[in-house]
Write a protein that holds these residues in place. Sequence first.
Motif, PDB file in Angstrom:
ATOM      1  N   LYS A   1      45.685 -64.381 -67.061  1.00  0.00           N
ATOM      2  CA  LYS A   1      46.592 -64.629 -65.950  1.00  0.00           C
ATOM      3  C   LYS A   1      45.828 -64.560 -64.631  1.00  0.00           C
ATOM      4  O   LYS A   1      44.759 -63.970 -64.536  1.00  0.00           O
ATOM      5  CB  LYS A   1      47.725 -63.597 -65.932  1.00  0.00           C
ATOM      6  CG  LYS A   1      48.454 -63.415 -67.255  1.00  0.00           C
ATOM      7  CD  LYS A   1      49.315 -64.605 -67.614  1.00  0.00           C
ATOM      8  CE  LYS A   1      50.125 -64.327 -68.878  1.00  0.00           C
ATOM      9  NZ  LYS A   1      50.977 -65.475 -69.267  1.00  0.00           N
ATOM     10  N   THR A   2      46.420 -65.135 -63.596  1.00  0.00           N
ATOM     11  CA  THR A   2      45.851 -65.074 -62.255  1.00  0.00           C
ATOM     12  C   THR A   2      46.546 -63.974 -61.466  1.00  0.00           C
ATOM     13  O   THR A   2      47.749 -64.055 -61.223  1.00  0.00           O
ATOM     14  CB  THR A   2      46.031 -66.410 -61.515  1.00  0.00           C
ATOM     15  OG1 THR A   2      45.366 -67.443 -62.233  1.00  0.00           O
ATOM     16  CG2 THR A   2      45.445 -66.327 -60.106  1.00  0.00           C
TER      17      THR A   2
ATOM     18  N   VAL B   1      51.688 -61.920 -61.254  1.00  0.00           N
ATOM     19  CA  VAL B   1      50.668 -62.853 -61.718  1.00  0.00           C
ATOM     20  C   VAL B   1      51.248 -64.257 -61.814  1.00  0.00           C
ATOM     21  O   VAL B   1      52.463 -64.457 -61.844  1.00  0.00           O
ATOM     22  CB  VAL B   1      50.107 -62.435 -63.097  1.00  0.00           C
ATOM     23  CG1 VAL B   1      49.565 -61.016 -63.057  1.00  0.00           C
ATOM     24  CG2 VAL B   1      51.165 -62.572 -64.199  1.00  0.00           C
ATOM     25  N   ALA B   2      50.337 -65.215 -61.871  1.00  0.00           N
ATOM     26  CA  ALA B   2      50.700 -66.601 -62.178  1.00  0.00           C
ATOM     27  C   ALA B   2      50.112 -66.952 -63.532  1.00  0.00           C
ATOM     28  O   ALA B   2      48.958 -66.639 -63.819  1.00  0.00           O
ATOM     29  CB  ALA B   2      50.161 -67.544 -61.106  1.00  0.00           C
ATOM     30  N   GLY B   3      50.931 -67.594 -64.341  1.00  0.00           N
ATOM     31  CA  GLY B   3      50.456 -68.009 -65.658  1.00  0.00           C
ATOM     32  C   GLY B   3      51.474 -68.887 -66.335  1.00  0.00           C
ATOM     33  O   GLY B   3      52.681 -68.679 -66.180  1.00  0.00           O
ATOM     34  N   ASP B   4      50.993 -69.886 -67.056  1.00  0.00           N
ATOM     35  CA  ASP B   4      51.874 -70.792 -67.797  1.00  0.00           C
ATOM     36  C   ASP B   4      52.909 -71.451 -66.890  1.00  0.00           C
ATOM     37  O   ASP B   4      54.084 -71.626 -67.257  1.00  0.00           O
ATOM     38  CB  ASP B   4      52.581 -70.048 -68.936  1.00  0.00           C
ATOM     39  CG  ASP B   4      51.595 -69.421 -69.914  1.00  0.00           C
ATOM     40  OD1 ASP B   4      50.570 -70.072 -70.215  1.00  0.00           O
ATOM     41  OD2 ASP B   4      51.834 -68.282 -70.361  1.00  0.00           O
TER      42      ASP B   4
ATOM     43  N   PRO C   1      44.894 -58.443 -65.132  1.00  0.00           N
ATOM     44  CA  PRO C   1      45.445 -59.740 -65.521  1.00  0.00           C
ATOM     45  C   PRO C   1      44.400 -60.741 -65.983  1.00  0.00           C
ATOM     46  O   PRO C   1      44.701 -61.610 -66.805  1.00  0.00           O
ATOM     47  CB  PRO C   1      46.138 -60.227 -64.245  1.00  0.00           C
ATOM     48  CG  PRO C   1      46.446 -58.995 -63.481  1.00  0.00           C
ATOM     49  CD  PRO C   1      45.305 -58.069 -63.763  1.00  0.00           C
TER      50      PRO C   1
ATOM     51  N   GLU D   1      55.040 -64.143 -63.058  1.00  0.00           N
ATOM     52  CA  GLU D   1      55.458 -63.099 -63.976  1.00  0.00           C
ATOM     53  C   GLU D   1      55.081 -61.747 -63.411  1.00  0.00           C
ATOM     54  O   GLU D   1      54.220 -61.640 -62.540  1.00  0.00           O
ATOM     55  CB  GLU D   1      54.774 -63.257 -65.342  1.00  0.00           C
ATOM     56  CG  GLU D   1      54.921 -64.584 -66.032  1.00  0.00           C
ATOM     57  CD  GLU D   1      54.045 -64.654 -67.269  1.00  0.00           C
ATOM     58  OE1 GLU D   1      54.217 -63.807 -68.165  1.00  0.00           O
ATOM     59  OE2 GLU D   1      53.164 -65.526 -67.325  1.00  0.00           O
TER      60      GLU D   1
ATOM     61  N   LEU E   1      53.627 -58.051 -64.754  1.00  0.00           N
ATOM     62  CA  LEU E   1      53.005 -57.358 -65.877  1.00  0.00           C
ATOM     63  C   LEU E   1      52.822 -55.891 -65.536  1.00  0.00           C
ATOM     64  O   LEU E   1      52.284 -55.560 -64.478  1.00  0.00           O
ATOM     65  CB  LEU E   1      51.624 -57.945 -66.196  1.00  0.00           C
ATOM     66  CG  LEU E   1      51.518 -59.392 -66.662  1.00  0.00           C
ATOM     67  CD1 LEU E   1      50.038 -59.734 -66.913  1.00  0.00           C
ATOM     68  CD2 LEU E   1      52.336 -59.619 -67.919  1.00  0.00           C
TER      69      LEU E   1
ATOM     70  N   GLU F   1      44.062 -60.833 -69.494  1.00  0.00           N
ATOM     71  CA  GLU F   1      45.251 -61.370 -70.161  1.00  0.00           C
ATOM     72  C   GLU F   1      45.387 -62.873 -69.962  1.00  0.00           C
ATOM     73  O   GLU F   1      46.395 -63.464 -70.348  1.00  0.00           O
ATOM     74  CB  GLU F   1      46.505 -60.670 -69.611  1.00  0.00           C
ATOM     75  CG  GLU F   1      46.469 -59.155 -69.646  1.00  0.00           C
ATOM     76  CD  GLU F   1      46.391 -58.604 -71.058  1.00  0.00           C
ATOM     77  OE1 GLU F   1      47.021 -59.192 -71.956  1.00  0.00           O
ATOM     78  OE2 GLU F   1      45.693 -57.583 -71.250  1.00  0.00           O
TER      79      GLU F   1
END
Length: 229
Positions: A185-186, A163-166, A180, A170, A172, A183
């Motif tokens: 997230k992408t 995923v992509a996030g922040d 995701p 990452e 998960l 959550e």
Amino acid sequence: MPIDRRSLLALSSAAAAATFLPRTAAAQATAAAAGFTQPPLPYAEDALAPTISAKTVGLHYGKHHKSYFTKLNELAPGTPFEGLSLQEAITKAKADGNQAIFDNAGQAWNHVFYWNQFEDGPAAPEGAFLEAVNRDFGSVDEMKAAMVAEAGKVFGTGWVWLVAGDGKLEILGLQDAGNPIAEGKTPLAGVDVWEHAYYLDYENRRPDHVKAVLDNLVNWRFVGEQMPA
């Protein structure tokens, strides 16, 4: 949400609410007045062999994936979920604590994404996505190894997601219908680690299944196109 490599696809109920899915509208899905509609596979059932056999694809898509749409169409009518897209249903169900809707909408969405990431694969990571992989994992091989390791930590049934996030990539490991989107997230890539996804082909060797999928099937160019702008 990212724009896929071909089109921004609508998979919806009667209201035709949008959710991003990586298929052409003509080939994949239309707004269905009857409710949520399972898109067709983007390839023949034997197209993923030998990594995933035609028998596994037939059972996985034709029985398991189909059942989530069937159940969702039983649960949604007459509720606030009627007329929502899958993505909207996931988000609302998470917020409302409606586990039945969340599970079935999540699994319906997860599997559409799962099948589509394999079309035209394998293909190597490239561009900004490859740069992000090297930045956050060190290399493509290290990213894949981390996904395999995370898949082994998912107890029972679930998914492992890239995923992509922040501002970073990452991994998960989510149980059951874990998604995701719920959550924040992408999702970029996801591997199903429910036993029905691999047991006919790999028996109890889940890590072998995950590694083979990542090495032999995933279109990493497609994955990169899911990156948020």
